[in-house]
Design a protein around this motif. Structure first.
Motif, short mmCIF file in Angstrom:
data_model
loop_
_atom_site.label_atom_id
_atom_site.label_comp_id
_atom_site.label_asym_id
_atom_site.label_seq_id
_atom_site.Cartn_x
_atom_site.Cartn_y
_atom_site.Cartn_z
N ASN A 89 0.82 -1.22 0.00
CA ASN A 89 0.00 0.00 0.00
C ASN A 89 0.85 1.27 0.00
O ASN A 89 0.32 2.38 -0.02
N MET A 90 2.17 1.12 0.01
CA MET A 90 3.06 2.28 0.05
C MET A 90 3.76 2.46 -1.29
O MET A 90 4.02 1.51 -2.01
N THR A 91 4.10 3.70 -1.59
CA THR A 91 4.89 3.98 -2.79
C THR A 91 6.33 3.52 -2.56
O THR A 91 6.74 3.21 -1.43
N VAL A 92 7.08 3.50 -3.65
CA VAL A 92 8.51 3.17 -3.55
C VAL A 92 9.21 4.12 -2.58
O VAL A 92 10.01 3.70 -1.73
N THR A 125 14.91 6.48 -9.69
CA THR A 125 14.30 7.79 -9.43
C THR A 125 12.93 7.95 -10.09
O THR A 125 11.98 8.44 -9.45
N PRO A 126 12.75 7.50 -11.35
CA PRO A 126 11.42 7.67 -11.99
C PRO A 126 10.34 6.78 -11.36
O PRO A 126 9.15 6.96 -11.67
N LEU A 127 10.72 5.85 -10.49
CA LEU A 127 9.75 4.90 -9.93
C LEU A 127 9.29 5.28 -8.53
O LEU A 127 8.46 4.57 -7.94
N LEU A 128 9.77 6.38 -7.98
CA LEU A 128 9.55 6.69 -6.57
C LEU A 128 8.08 6.82 -6.20
O LEU A 128 7.71 6.57 -5.04
N ASP A 129 7.23 7.21 -7.11
CA ASP A 129 5.81 7.41 -6.79
C ASP A 129 4.92 6.24 -7.20
O ASP A 129 3.70 6.31 -7.10
N ARG A 130 5.55 5.16 -7.66
CA ARG A 130 4.80 3.95 -8.00
C ARG A 130 4.64 3.06 -6.77
O ARG A 130 5.40 3.16 -5.80
N LYS A 131 3.69 2.14 -6.86
CA LYS A 131 3.51 1.13 -5.82
C LYS A 131 4.09 -0.20 -6.32
O LYS A 131 4.28 -0.40 -7.52
N PRO A 132 4.41 -1.14 -5.40
CA PRO A 132 5.05 -2.39 -5.80
C PRO A 132 4.32 -3.15 -6.91
O PRO A 132 4.96 -3.78 -7.75
N SER A 133 3.00 -3.09 -6.94
CA SER A 133 2.23 -3.82 -7.96
C SER A 133 2.49 -3.28 -9.36
O SER A 133 2.21 -3.95 -10.35
N MET A 145 16.64 -3.45 -2.13
CA MET A 145 18.04 -3.09 -1.88
C MET A 145 18.14 -1.64 -1.42
O MET A 145 18.94 -1.31 -0.53
N GLY A 146 17.33 -0.76 -2.02
CA GLY A 146 17.34 0.65 -1.65
C GLY A 146 16.96 0.86 -0.19
O GLY A 146 17.54 1.70 0.50
#
Length: 371
Positions: A89-92, A125-133, A145-146
């Motif tokens: 439920n959390m963003t990257v 960096t471009p993925l920071l506002d995406r969710k795991p799904s 890893m991050g």
């Protein structure tokens, strides 16, 4: 960075001893890989370093400080698991910074600076506002890893982090982890059952079996000078050939006698034998030869004093692209040879082979130890 020392560590679950007197010592910035078959105790040892398991005996030291009684959260380590363990439920962004925000040891500005640094390092960096799904398997592993990297710990612990990835992605991520270590220089302990990962990543490898470290050394030494038949057969793809043979002496020249599929004896003179071999003359041994020690006579580049020639029927061939693997029978076992891709050796016909005896390794047939 930090040094890591494991002193005589024993771990028991009830009456079962799963770690038996483990002794390992690595310096600041080393990349240690624990490798072995399932059930050998490598993940248990990693958990003991992390503090998720308590050692039944022995000590674990980080930067020369015994940490046996220090809880995991205070050991200044970060762990990357086999499963990504991301909050769905959390963003990257929030997945990576969650631990820092909970512990409240950094300001919001410091957290953002750390996040930007790690995201750039892992190219997410471009993925920071995406969710795991919304991420691929490789992207999820980078986020996992991050989450560890953002803490800037003394030691990173990786528990089979690439097991869930497909073959190509494993290779890509393996390269990324190697680059990461070269950039950061942080001490890493990495668990895997994949010996290719171990050889390509490690500065030193601990090969484990049944809770015992069979050999602890650099990848090159483990590959070329395995301590015993288990290490020889486990490390390498294809594995080292272990051929039943007999050690003989003719006018002071040592040779090994191997029975071919036809029943005839093949005598291979040993190139510059070491003195300790002479104590085994007349005894049954195991002759260890890597597939690349073989060649076909047509494509051999010169025949030097260590190379021997022989012929043998070919049982099977496997083209791999850059090479051809040809299987023959020596000593009653299937032997894999790695030949030039252009070889004319074919399944069902007699092949003319060379073998470089300077690359031979010898093992006691009973104990399995290298002679």
């Amino acid at each position: 960075m930090a040094s890591l020392e494991i002193r005589n560590v024993i771990k028991r679950f009830g009456a079962v001893e799963v770690l038996k007197n483990i002794d390992i010592n690595i310096d600041d910035g080393e990349f240690l890989v624990l490798v072995g078959p399932s059930g050998c105790g490598k993940s248990t040892l990693l958990n003991a370093i992390a503090g998720l398991e308590n050692a039944s005996a022995g000590d674990i030291l980080i930067d020369n400080k015994i940490v046996n009684d220090i809880p995991p959260k205070d050991r200044d380590i970060a762990m990357v698991f086999q499963s990504y363990a991301l909050y769905p439920n959390m963003t990257v962004r929030n997945n990576i910074t969650f631990g820092m925000r909970v512990r409240k040891r950094r300001t919001a500005e410091q957290i953002e600076v750390a996040l930007d640094r790690v995201a750039e390092l892992l190219q997410i960096t471009p993925l920071l506002d995406r969710k795991p799904s919304q991420l691929s398997g490789g992207q999820r592993q980078r986020v996992a890893m991050g989450r560890a990297l953002v803490r800037d710990p003394k030691i990173f612990l990786f528990d089979e982090p690439l097991s869930n990835l497909d073959a190509k992605l494993r290779v890509d991520m393996r390269t990324e982890i190697k680059k990461l270590h070269q950039r950061l220089g942080t001490t890493i302990v990495y668990v895997t059952h994949d010996q290719i990962e171990a050889i390509t990543l490690a500065t030193r490898i601990a090969v484990m079996k049944d809770g015992i470290v069979q050999q602890f050394d650099t990848p090159q030494v483990i590959y070329t000078q395995p301590a015993n038949a288990f290490v020889a057969s486990f490390m390498g793809s294809p594995a080292m050939n272990l051929i039943p043979a007999k050690l003989g002496d003719e006018d002071g020249n040592l040779h090994v006698e191997v029975i071919q599929e036809s029943g005839e004896s093949l005598s291979l003179e040993i190139h510059k034998p070491e003195d300790r071999l002479r104590a085994h003359v007349g005894a049954a041994i195991l002759l260890g030869l890597r597939p690349e020690a073989f060649g076909d006579q047509e494509h051999s580049v010169g025949i030097n004093e260590s190379v021997r020639q022989f012929s043998s029927p070919v049982e099977m061939t496997e083209p791999t692209g850059p090479d051809m693997l040809a299987m023959i029978n020596l000593g009653g076992v299937e032997v894999t040879t790695r030949l030039n891709a252009a070889t004319q050796v074919r399944m069902g016909s007699a092949g003319h082979f060379t073998v470089d005896m300077s690359k031979a390794v010898f093992f006691d047939s009973e104990s399995g130890k290298r002679i």
